[in-house]
Design a protein around this motif. Sequence first.
Motif, short mmCIF file in Angstrom:
data_model
loop_
_atom_site.label_atom_id
_atom_site.label_comp_id
_atom_site.label_asym_id
_atom_site.label_seq_id
_atom_site.Cartn_x
_atom_site.Cartn_y
_atom_site.Cartn_z
N PRO B 48 0.81 -1.23 0.00
CA PRO B 48 0.00 0.00 0.00
C PRO B 48 0.84 1.28 0.00
O PRO B 48 0.30 2.36 -0.24
CB PRO B 48 -0.81 -0.10 1.30
CG PRO B 48 -0.79 -1.54 1.66
CD PRO B 48 0.52 -2.07 1.16
N ARG B 49 2.12 1.17 0.31
CA ARG B 49 2.98 2.36 0.30
C ARG B 49 4.28 2.03 -0.41
O ARG B 49 4.76 0.91 -0.35
CB ARG B 49 3.41 2.76 1.72
CG ARG B 49 2.36 3.05 2.70
CD ARG B 49 3.03 3.27 4.05
NE ARG B 49 3.74 2.08 4.51
CZ ARG B 49 4.91 2.08 5.10
NH1 ARG B 49 5.56 3.20 5.31
NH2 ARG B 49 5.48 0.95 5.50
N PHE B 50 4.91 3.04 -0.97
CA PHE B 50 6.26 2.89 -1.47
C PHE B 50 7.17 2.99 -0.25
O PHE B 50 7.43 4.08 0.26
CB PHE B 50 6.56 4.01 -2.48
CG PHE B 50 7.85 3.83 -3.23
CD1 PHE B 50 7.83 3.35 -4.53
CD2 PHE B 50 9.07 4.11 -2.64
CE1 PHE B 50 9.02 3.18 -5.23
CE2 PHE B 50 10.25 3.95 -3.33
CZ PHE B 50 10.23 3.47 -4.63
N MET B 777 0.30 10.38 4.39
CA MET B 777 -0.81 10.62 3.47
C MET B 777 -0.32 11.18 2.15
O MET B 777 0.73 11.82 2.09
CB MET B 777 -1.82 11.58 4.12
CG MET B 777 -1.26 12.96 4.40
SD MET B 777 -2.52 14.08 4.99
CE MET B 777 -2.70 13.53 6.67
N PRO B 778 -1.07 10.93 1.08
CA PRO B 778 -0.64 11.43 -0.23
C PRO B 778 -0.68 12.96 -0.27
O PRO B 778 -1.50 13.60 0.40
CB PRO B 778 -1.69 10.87 -1.20
CG PRO B 778 -2.52 9.91 -0.44
CD PRO B 778 -2.33 10.19 1.02
N ARG B 811 5.07 9.11 -1.62
CA ARG B 811 5.19 7.66 -1.64
C ARG B 811 3.86 6.93 -1.51
O ARG B 811 3.80 5.71 -1.59
CB ARG B 811 6.17 7.20 -0.54
CG ARG B 811 7.60 7.66 -0.82
CD ARG B 811 8.55 7.30 0.29
NE ARG B 811 8.23 8.00 1.52
CZ ARG B 811 7.55 7.49 2.52
NH1 ARG B 811 7.14 6.25 2.49
NH2 ARG B 811 7.28 8.21 3.58
N ILE B 812 2.77 7.68 -1.25
CA ILE B 812 1.44 7.08 -1.34
C ILE B 812 0.67 7.90 -2.37
O ILE B 812 0.68 9.13 -2.30
CB ILE B 812 0.68 7.10 0.00
CG1 ILE B 812 1.52 6.45 1.10
CG2 ILE B 812 -0.66 6.40 -0.13
CD1 ILE B 812 0.84 6.46 2.47
N LYS B 813 0.06 7.22 -3.32
CA LYS B 813 -0.68 7.92 -4.38
C LYS B 813 -2.17 7.64 -4.22
O LYS B 813 -2.55 6.56 -3.76
CB LYS B 813 -0.23 7.40 -5.74
CG LYS B 813 1.21 7.70 -6.05
CD LYS B 813 1.35 9.10 -6.59
CE LYS B 813 2.80 9.50 -6.71
NZ LYS B 813 3.06 10.84 -6.21
N PRO B 814 -3.00 8.59 -4.64
CA PRO B 814 -4.43 8.30 -4.67
C PRO B 814 -4.69 7.15 -5.65
O PRO B 814 -3.94 6.97 -6.61
CB PRO B 814 -5.05 9.59 -5.19
CG PRO B 814 -3.99 10.62 -5.11
CD PRO B 814 -2.68 9.92 -5.15
N PRO B 826 -5.50 6.47 0.14
CA PRO B 826 -5.05 5.59 1.23
C PRO B 826 -4.11 6.34 2.18
O PRO B 826 -3.39 7.24 1.76
CB PRO B 826 -4.29 4.47 0.51
CG PRO B 826 -4.28 4.83 -0.93
CD PRO B 826 -4.75 6.22 -1.09
N VAL B 827 -4.12 5.93 3.44
CA VAL B 827 -3.20 6.51 4.42
C VAL B 827 -2.61 5.37 5.25
O VAL B 827 -3.09 4.24 5.21
CB VAL B 827 -3.91 7.53 5.36
CG1 VAL B 827 -4.47 8.69 4.55
CG2 VAL B 827 -5.00 6.86 6.18
#
Lengths: 304, 877
Positions: B48-50, B777-778, B811-814, B826-827
């Motif tokens: 879910p995250r880079f 968060m993105p 590192r987190i994208k919608p 996502p968070v």
Amino acid sequence: MSNGTLEIKAISGHSGKAPGSGVSRDYDVCKLVDTTTCIGCKACEVACVEWNGYEFRETTFANTYQTMPETAWNFWNLIKFNEMETDSGMQWLMRKDQCMHCEEPGCLIACPADGAIVQYSNGIVDFNQANCIGCQYCVSGCPFNIPKFNAATKKVYKCTLCSDRVGAGLEPACIKSCPTGCLHFGSKEDMKFEAKKRVDQLIANGHNDAGIYNPGDPDPTPGVSSPGSIGGTHVIYVLNDAKHPENYALPADPSVPLFVKLWKGPLKWIGGLGMLAGLAALFGHYVRYGPKPLDEGDEGRRAQ
Amino acid sequence: MTNGWVDIKNTDMMLIMGGNPAENHPCGFKWVVEARKVRNAKLVVVDPRFQRTASQADLFCQIRAGTDVAFLGGLINYAIQNNRYAKEYVTNYTNAAFIIKKGFKLPEDGLFSGYDTAAGKYNPASWNYEEGGNVTGTAAAAIAAGDGPATAESIAAANAAAPPPPKVVAVPGKPAPPPPPPVGLPPNTAYDLSLEHPRCVFQLMKKQFARYTPDMVSKITGIPADRFVKAADLLTSIRKDGDTKKVGTIIYSVGWTQHSNGSQMIRTAAMYQMLMGNIGRAGGGINALRGHSNIQGATDMAGVFDILPGYLKVPIPADADLAAYLKRTTPTSAKPKEWDSFNYWSNTPKFFASFMKAMYGDAAKKENDWAFNYLPRIGDKRFSWVDQWDAMYQGKLKGLIAFGMNGVSIGPNSQKNIDALKKAEWLVVCEIYPEETAEFWASPGITKEDQAKIQTEVYRLPGAGFAEKDGTFVNSARWLQWKWAAVPTPGNARLDHAILASIFLKVRELYQKEKDDPKTKFPDPILNLTWAYSNPASPSLTEVAKEINGKALADLKDEKQTPPEWKAGQQLPGFAWLRDDGTTSCGNWLYCGSWPDAGSNTQRRNPDDPSGLGIHPTWGWSWPMNRRVMYNRASCNMEGKPWDPSRKQVWFNEATGKWAGNDVPDFKPDSNPKDHMGPFIMNPEGVGRFFVPLAPMADGPFPEHYEPIESPIKNPLHPNQSNSPVVKKMKTDMDKYGTSDKFPYPCTTYRLTEHYHYWTKNNPMNVQLVPEPFVEMPEELAAKLQIKGGDKVKVSSARSTYYCKAMVTKRIKPLKLEGKDELVYPVGIPIHWGYRGLGDGRPDNERTPVNLLSPTVVDPNAFTPEFKGFLVNIEKA
């Protein structure tokens, strides 16, 4: 580096060859940081603080995984994190920042205090705080922003490349702690060889811009960029994108600042000449005019 | 891990998903680096995250938390559609060829056949093999006759046509008739070696996952379809053009277990690995990374309520006696008549009798069924983690001993746990720091009046830290490694086993004193427990380890073994010596061989690796019987020759008629390949299971994607059956579940390299590296909510709220889900903080456990809570 007298020949109850046996030779030392295999675990940060016996310092959240913005007088080893979006997707670059141990060290060149900074023949540039006068010229002299001033002790501190460990034949604490093998330690020649091998592999795997960051090296591996005027460093990096060292917070063209070079070079010489000329003029004046006669007032004061 | 840490260096292809080893297992991650540097192995990371592991990846896919079955099912579909799988392996080493009974239905509508709506669970009777032997060659006729899996319509038609079941009339005064005996597997399974029969496992699996197209995977996971195809192409490239030499591994961790369908995520991965022929091979396998230094050991030694040491089953009330228990728990082989099956669990009676002898010594006799009745029985009730806290919250569970286990922080739904402790009569905490559980009565928001009402009596025991104890750690690779205490316990702290021993001795003393009191119901299990340690008040762990290994209780003879004799009192060299007649004792059959007569194998530290495959056979000891790669028979083809001669683990030696190897063969040593014995010796079929027959999986014989209990969307596969039909929400007033209108952001939780669970917040060095709690968060969400990095934010779920700082990141994208343009944000939140630790008591310190947010819902098979993939809202605080 130890001269080999304490090189281990045999170890009791140990199968196979003694580690390091038969490899002793005179060499300079070098760290190789392969940023392509760094996972930013910070083991080197902790090892550095613990080996050097520094206490916990308070840090604050700054929207990053990076422990603090820059190295500190009691925190000499810092991994710099950089989030980047490129054509090939997201990248999260992590690079261990510490003293580069330059062959022509700007700090040493700038330092006016006798014995505050020494350079060993193996390449380590070390600070001796007992002789430091706290003028911070070394701070200005460094192209990598490494020496840090402690206002309480009025001294400047930085990475010693673990001269105490290296002198005893050990690798630096950061190298010892690295879990992925991203950090290597050995002679500069060997490290350049290792770095070249890794870069070749990276290029073969499609990382066309991979390269070695080895600034100022007068004898770089062919095809390796070596900008700068610092005569080479005793820390070199493998970068996935050697064309853009600034993405890793590394100066593209590190050099000792001009005014530092001037002030310890021509300016010092000119200054010296100026001083000599002044003295010569004074002497000439004395010879030509003799001592200055006292006037009345002076005579009167002397009499009192 | 079926393989081991060092073995990762042998791989050509890695999928790391549901785990973040660069972050959480940095030392083991060196082998991932090694494989990439030495073999040019490729690394695909799905998360879910880079994260830190992704920073090393050749290809990264950002997945929505909780949708892993969709991704992995998509991989299976891609491999089958593109003919990139290991045909010989699949046909002979798995149940792909087995025919499934008529009446089995795939879950096109979200339900497999056999769902009982009223009970909310499955009757798995239709999830079984057909009897009938070799039916190869009948596929065309079966297809022509319209044979195939059942559909909702065909089942309804069959039910309408069938006569009503006979009514069972209860006769007054007599107990109701016992339930029908459970259906077993047929002894002579029908199979089709062409894999073409419409009801063979392979065709059913193909049909099941044909729905998981790249478009469907994208709609569910949020990974763009072209990126998914790129990942699938790279991962399956090891079987391109019939290649059988290359090997791929899958590495995962609690990112898969902590979901309401976590067991099925892992199963999908295992199925993919079997399809690719990767299980049993050096550089392959399905590799779970354990998150604590000894969690593998804890699990092996009965860490879960329904297992005994060595994964023996806990008795249930229906087990009237030992014979009934053994009949239920000892499988009989079920396979094609022409094939052979080792069926290693057929030794269950030996393992069990030896275990009971280790527990109760002379009190375990043949006449009393080896003291079978001393063991507690579990009924329909679950006693899993969340169930225990639920029972305590409902006032049914009166006390808790928390030993090195910070229940409040661990959660889920921490406030429920805090409130549960308020209702308990007593709480014993053994720890090395003051922590959230021991000080639940001082949790944030509690008032003086509240505190006055709490009647829970809290006892705190000063335990020992890991460096203050000797004993073994069992690592992810199943290696038992002895460690020696580095420092003595400080101050009044005591060794954990000394504390447990003194509690036990006191309890036994009380039972001894009151054993004739009519109120003392059943003192025997306590009074007869063996406790033959030289220092009963602080048993030496050497003695305990030797007891677990086991010894001969009488002189033993076995001509098949070398040497063929073993004297009474000698430590046993391996579980092949265990007997069901009471002449051996062994605390855990899997560890038999770890401490033979010659001394502890767990203390061996010889790094030699003659094969160069990272087997290191004389470093420590790995269960079972020092095998470093499990099921390694599968590393050879049907003739017993290695798939890849450059990675030779084991092979069949024609001259001696025996299996030999660099590793210990995980197989019957003299089974000739001609006998077609399956390599998966722990299954009664002898082969790996794409289809799990009957009861082992509560939620279906095949994996199916179900949404997390709290999800931003309806399940695109079957919107009317969005969640798993067998997953239950808890029912107290503290068990609240949110919806995406109020809580729009899917949230996941995880650890950081810089911290370790809930105790490094006490250590200045760790706190220096990451000082404060945060939510990642993105950038797009931060812009929408006008939040800047470093701003204080309030994260809320249906359960509670959590305050921390915002980490705004690229590192987190919608995500785009269901093919819509609307974005889902996502968070993620690291877990490491709470109301005890450095900075504790400072006015600005509002630190609370993040598990205040997570829901009380568990996987129906392993009972692991869904810590990942729940819904939250975020506001600027």
